[in-house]
Enzyme design. Structure first.
Site, short mmCIF file in Angstrom:
data_model
loop_
_atom_site.label_atom_id
_atom_site.label_comp_id
_atom_site.label_asym_id
_atom_site.label_seq_id
_atom_site.Cartn_x
_atom_site.Cartn_y
_atom_site.Cartn_z
N GLU A 248 17.04 -29.18 -12.95
CA GLU A 248 16.10 -29.23 -11.82
C GLU A 248 14.65 -29.37 -12.27
O GLU A 248 14.32 -28.97 -13.38
CB GLU A 248 16.15 -27.90 -11.03
CG GLU A 248 17.46 -27.63 -10.38
CD GLU A 248 17.49 -26.25 -9.75
OE1 GLU A 248 16.42 -25.68 -9.46
OE2 GLU A 248 18.60 -25.74 -9.56
N LYS A 250 10.99 -28.21 -12.72
CA LYS A 250 10.32 -26.90 -12.81
C LYS A 250 8.96 -27.01 -12.14
O LYS A 250 8.10 -27.76 -12.59
CB LYS A 250 10.16 -26.48 -14.27
CG LYS A 250 9.55 -25.09 -14.44
CD LYS A 250 9.49 -24.69 -15.89
CE LYS A 250 9.24 -23.20 -16.11
NZ LYS A 250 8.09 -22.64 -15.46
N ARG A 255 6.83 -17.81 -7.97
CA ARG A 255 8.22 -17.62 -7.59
C ARG A 255 8.30 -16.57 -6.49
O ARG A 255 7.68 -15.51 -6.60
CB ARG A 255 9.00 -17.14 -8.79
CG ARG A 255 10.46 -16.89 -8.49
CD ARG A 255 11.13 -16.47 -9.75
NE ARG A 255 12.54 -16.40 -9.66
CZ ARG A 255 13.32 -16.44 -10.74
NH1 ARG A 255 12.80 -16.58 -11.92
NH2 ARG A 255 14.62 -16.34 -10.60
N GLU A 300 10.07 -21.63 -5.29
CA GLU A 300 8.73 -21.64 -5.86
C GLU A 300 7.78 -22.14 -4.77
O GLU A 300 7.99 -23.22 -4.21
CB GLU A 300 8.73 -22.60 -7.08
CG GLU A 300 7.50 -22.51 -7.93
CD GLU A 300 7.57 -21.46 -9.06
OE1 GLU A 300 8.55 -20.67 -9.10
OE2 GLU A 300 6.65 -21.44 -9.88
N PHE A 339 15.40 -22.95 -4.62
CA PHE A 339 16.35 -23.31 -5.68
C PHE A 339 17.53 -22.35 -5.81
O PHE A 339 18.41 -22.59 -6.62
CB PHE A 339 15.65 -23.52 -7.03
CG PHE A 339 14.76 -22.39 -7.49
CD1 PHE A 339 15.29 -21.19 -7.93
CD2 PHE A 339 13.37 -22.55 -7.48
CE1 PHE A 339 14.46 -20.17 -8.36
CE2 PHE A 339 12.53 -21.52 -7.91
CZ PHE A 339 13.09 -20.33 -8.35
P1 ATP Z 1 6.55 -20.00 -17.22
O1 ATP Z 1 5.21 -19.45 -17.61
O2 ATP Z 1 7.09 -21.03 -18.12
O3 ATP Z 1 6.66 -20.34 -15.75
P2 ATP Z 1 7.71 -17.50 -16.73
O4 ATP Z 1 7.61 -16.41 -17.75
O5 ATP Z 1 6.83 -17.44 -15.55
O6 ATP Z 1 7.56 -18.84 -17.49
P3 ATP Z 1 10.50 -17.97 -16.84
O7 ATP Z 1 11.59 -17.14 -16.31
O8 ATP Z 1 10.36 -18.01 -18.31
O9 ATP Z 1 9.16 -17.52 -16.14
O10 ATP Z 1 10.64 -19.46 -16.32
C1 ATP Z 1 11.21 -19.68 -15.08
C2 ATP Z 1 10.17 -19.72 -13.98
O11 ATP Z 1 9.99 -21.05 -13.57
C3 ATP Z 1 10.65 -18.99 -12.76
O12 ATP Z 1 10.25 -17.64 -12.77
C4 ATP Z 1 10.03 -19.76 -11.60
O13 ATP Z 1 8.80 -19.17 -11.23
C5 ATP Z 1 9.72 -21.12 -12.17
N1 ATP Z 1 10.50 -22.22 -11.59
C6 ATP Z 1 9.98 -23.38 -11.18
N2 ATP Z 1 10.92 -24.21 -10.75
C7 ATP Z 1 12.10 -23.58 -10.88
C8 ATP Z 1 13.45 -23.95 -10.62
N3 ATP Z 1 13.79 -25.14 -10.13
N4 ATP Z 1 14.42 -23.04 -10.92
C9 ATP Z 1 14.10 -21.83 -11.42
N5 ATP Z 1 12.84 -21.44 -11.70
C10 ATP Z 1 11.85 -22.31 -11.43
#
Ligand code: ATP
Length: 555
Positions: A248, A250, A255, A300, A339
């Site tokens: 998917e 990102k 979130r 998101e 998502f």
């Molecule tokens: P980053 O700073 O890379 O966003 P993070 O520490 O906030 O990382 P991670 O769990 O490492 O969070 O990365 C997943 C994050 O990406 C999720 O918490 C969400 O906010 C975001 N996200 C964006 N698009 C999607 C998607 N399609 N599916 C899941 N998560 C997504």
């Protein structure tokens, strides 16, 4: 039940560094209180984590270190400055409290023994006190506790208030101890915890029966910790390792976990903060887009201009807004990409993501404001489709792509191998500020550099990693300095230590070995990117993640 019994357990746990021993001490203690009321078990389990509210609750204790100092000063006739000076040299307000109370010459004739209920209730009451005389009312509540407390009890009351129990017990140890105490498989306890986000509830159910634990599940209205992603080493590698993959876009926004229960819709952030009031249009869009059932969905929220995504910082302004929400709504329009679905009429979080995605497609009526994440199912036969989605995502202003193992359930709070993220930019770490240095010359009034730390998930402590100074513009320099004042624990000339509270995302060029920092490593060319108010202290990046980054770097 007397508070001193719990304090005795705290002391025993704190006196060993061995995890197994800690677990045994807690398990034995839980066994001895099996005949007590469920409320006692609930409160004890919370207090063992140094908490007074469960993690899903958005309530917070309303007592600052300054108020503790005031209370102690009032009770002992010691002046506040001298207590502050002690704090600057010792660093642990709990120890200072113990010392002060044990030196107390004033005799109290009618000391009432403290009970667990009294301690937790007084602390809980501080949360709801607002208004003109609130500081005094709070002061009286904690003064009441201190004046009945022994020196050791006073130490742990302070440590509970400052949310630093310092006994080295993580969630994992408690899960194991509950499993031990009630003779229930660790996996069953862990599952119940993941889905309920409430170890107190898990322990009281375990005290009742194994059946009661198994019945615990995800409930609309109670936010659960989000499932997190690991880093992907590369598009092909990830797909080959996972097999069949939901791939998917990102999105770079915030979130959200959206709960509908009856008529009410609630929106929670990753830190499980309730931000429903700040995002009225998301409530409206979601109400329109889904049937009138109970559900929990995730997505998101992104800020847009001319229907194109704009910087993450704008959305932060929206989420934090308490006033003039309607004006901001016009200024910074939002949309949401859904998502995941975790509950729809019944819990579905344990179904594979492939099925959950199908359900999402069936129940969501999409529009310009509510879309589903752009998605392709890929395997090693069509890696090219994933590469195409990656390019498309970047070209359209998004952050990268996600890989989700098609057969994987939702694992709350876990950063596992079932969900990976792939981004083109250089990596960053989310570190908590634990120290700082005043600047020089023109910057002497500001904190010019921050000492940043990572979470050691084994012990729950923070380990220092790097001093970061670059990346802050003048505005950030001033506002962060302002904000950090409330978290100062001690000051020694230029050097300041802070209570862990504020998280910074820091970019870097390379991870290098270092004897200077507790992590054993440090970062070359660290640059502060932004304040991460959207994540909680338990989501600060861990030493394990650092190791993973080192592996990626060395490959
Ligand atoms: P980053 O700073 O890379 O966003 P993070 O520490 O906030 O990382 P991670 O769990 O490492 O969070 O990365 C997943 C994050 O990406 C999720 O918490 C969400 O906010 C975001 N996200 C964006 N698009 C999607 C998607 N399609 N599916 C899941 N998560 C997504």
């Amino acid at each position: 039940m007397l508070y001193e019994e719990l304090v005795d357990v705290y002391e025993k746990i704190g006196s060993t560094t061995r995890r197994l021993e800690k677990e045994e001490i807690i398990a034995n203690f839980l066994k001895t209180i099996k005949h007590k009321s469920p409320e006692t078990t609930y409160d004890v389990t919370l207090l063992l984590q140094g908490k007074i509210f469960p993690p899903w609750s958005d309530k917070e204790m309303g007592v600052s270190t300054q108020l503790i100092i005031k209370a102690l000063s009032k009770m002992l006739g010691e002046n506040t400055k001298s207590i502050e000076n002690k704090l600057a040299s010792v660093g642990d307000m709990g120890e200072i409290t113990e010392e002060l109370v044990s030196n107390n010459k004033q005799v109290t004739f009618f000391k009432v023994p403290l009970t667990i209920t009294k301690v937790i209730n007084n602390l809980r009451k501080t949360e709801s006190i607002t208004g003109s005389n609130s500081q005094n009312k709070k002061l009286n509540l904690i003064l009441e506790l201190y004046s009945s407390a022994s020196p050791l009890e006073a130490k742990y009351i302070t440590r509970t208030i400052t949310e630093k129990l310092r006994i080295g017990v993580g969630e994992g140890t408690l899960v194991d101890a509950i499993s031990d105490a009630y003779g229930i498989d660790k996996e069953i306890i862990d599952r119940a915890y993941m889905l309920s986000n409430d170890l107190g509830e898990v322990a009281t159910r375990a005290q009742e029966s194994i059946g009661a634990v198994k019945e615990l599940s995800i409930t609309p209205g109670k936010p659960i910790k989000p499932m997190l992603a690991q880093l992907s080493p590369g598009i092909r590698e990830s797909i080959e390792e996972m097999g069949e993959v939901v791939c998917e876009t990102k999105y770079d926004g915030i979130r959200v976990q959206i709960h509908k229960i009856g008529d009410e819709i609630k929106i929670f952030t990753r830190r499980l903060e309730n931000v429903t009031q700040a995002l009225p249009e998301i409530v409206e869009y979601i109400r329109e887009a889904l049937p009138d059932e109970d559900y929990i969905i995730e997505g998101e929220v992104i800020a847009t201009r001319d229907n194109k995504p704009i910087s993450f910082q704008y959305i932060l302004q929206r989420v934090k807004r308490k006033y003039d929400v309607e004006k901001m709504r016009e200024k910074i329009p939002l949309k949401i990409f859904l998502f995941d679905v975790l509950y729809y009429k019944e819990p579905v979080a344990e179904q594979p993501i492939g099925q959950r995605r199908q359900l999402l497609e069936e129940i969501v009526h999409t529009s310009d404001d509510v879309e589903l994440s752009t998605m392709k199912v890929v395997s090693s036969d069509n890696v090219g489709d994933a590469e195409e989605l990656f390019n498309w995502s970047i070209d359209n202003g998004h952050e990268g792509i996600m890989f989700k193992d098609v057969s994987s359930p939702y694992s709350p709070g876990k950063r596992g191998k079932n969900m990976l993220k792939f981004k083109p930019v250089r990596e960053t770490l989310d570190c908590v500020i634990t120290g700082g240095l005043y600047g020089k010359g023109k910057r002497a009034k500001f904190f010019g550099s921050y000492l940043l730390s990572l979470l050691d998930s084994q012990t729950g402590e923070y380990k220092t990693l790097v001093h970061a100074a670059t990346g802050m513009d003048d505005e950030m320099l001033a506002s962060l300095t302002d904000r950090m004042q409330q978290y100062i624990l001690s000051t020694n000339e230029q050097i300041v230590t802070f209570k862990p509270a504020v998280i910074l995302e820091v970019a870097y060029s390379e991870i290098v070995e270092s004897n200077e920092y507790e992590a054993g490593y440090s970062l070359r060319f660290p640059a502060i990117k932004r304040v991460r108010d959207d994540i909680g202290l338990d989501q600060v990046d861990t030493l394990d993640k650092l190791k993973q980054m080192i592996d990626l770097q060395n490959n």
